[in-house]
Design a protein around this motif. Structure first.
Motif, PDB file in Angstrom:
ATOM      1  N   TYR A  13      46.082  33.702  67.540  1.00 53.11           N
ATOM      2  CA  TYR A  13      45.056  32.666  67.642  1.00 53.11           C
ATOM      3  C   TYR A  13      43.685  33.203  67.247  1.00 53.11           C
ATOM      4  CZ  TYR A  13      41.908  29.230  69.618  1.00 53.11           C
ATOM      5  OH  TYR A  13      40.916  28.310  69.776  1.00 53.11           O
ATOM      6  N   SER A  16      43.503  33.793  63.469  1.00 56.20           N
ATOM      7  CA  SER A  16      43.389  32.541  62.723  1.00 56.20           C
ATOM      8  C   SER A  16      41.992  31.949  62.834  1.00 56.20           C
ATOM      9  CB  SER A  16      44.408  31.521  63.226  1.00 56.20           C
ATOM     10  OG  SER A  16      45.704  31.949  62.935  1.00 56.20           O
ATOM     11  N   VAL A  17      41.400  32.017  64.010  1.00 53.31           N
ATOM     12  CA  VAL A  17      40.041  31.506  64.195  1.00 53.31           C
ATOM     13  C   VAL A  17      39.049  32.287  63.331  1.00 53.31           C
ATOM     14  CG1 VAL A  17      38.155  31.337  65.876  1.00 53.31           C
ATOM     15  CG2 VAL A  17      40.427  30.529  66.472  1.00 53.31           C
ATOM     16  N   TYR A  20      39.602  31.260  59.582  1.00 50.42           N
ATOM     17  CA  TYR A  20      39.067  29.943  59.247  1.00 50.42           C
ATOM     18  C   TYR A  20      37.546  29.915  59.329  1.00 50.42           C
ATOM     19  CZ  TYR A  20      43.727  28.074  58.964  1.00 50.42           C
ATOM     20  OH  TYR A  20      45.024  27.832  58.592  1.00 50.42           O
ATOM     21  N   TYR A  21      36.955  30.670  60.243  1.00 46.56           N
ATOM     22  CA  TYR A  21      35.499  30.762  60.312  1.00 46.56           C
ATOM     23  C   TYR A  21      34.950  31.428  59.058  1.00 46.56           C
ATOM     24  CZ  TYR A  21      30.844  31.782  62.081  1.00 46.56           C
ATOM     25  OH  TYR A  21      29.485  31.856  62.232  1.00 46.56           O
TER      26      TYR A  21
END
Length: 62
Positions: A13, A16-17, A20-21
């Motif tokens: 998690y 992935s954050v 994407y950021y």
């Protein structure tokens, strides 16, 4: 849920954050900055297309 599974889910998690950021920042920079810095000699509409083309290339190469 075991501790090892919980750690794997949390790590996935967070990774992935961060990813994407990173793409959010790059897309914002390509819309606002790249057109003026790297494609200043082009027509403004063409500069935006070229700028998002670099974003698309980076996204697809990922």
């Amino acid at each position: 849920m075991s501790t090892q599974l919980r750690r794997a889910v949390a790590s996935s998690y967070i990774g992935s954050v961060i990813e994407y950021y990173d793409f959010l920042l790059y897309s914002t920079a390509s819309a606002l900055v790249f057109t003026k810095v790297f494609f200043a000699g082009l027509d403004p509409a063409l500069a935006v297309v070229a700028s998002f083309g670099t974003f698309a290339t980076g996204y697809l190469a990922r």
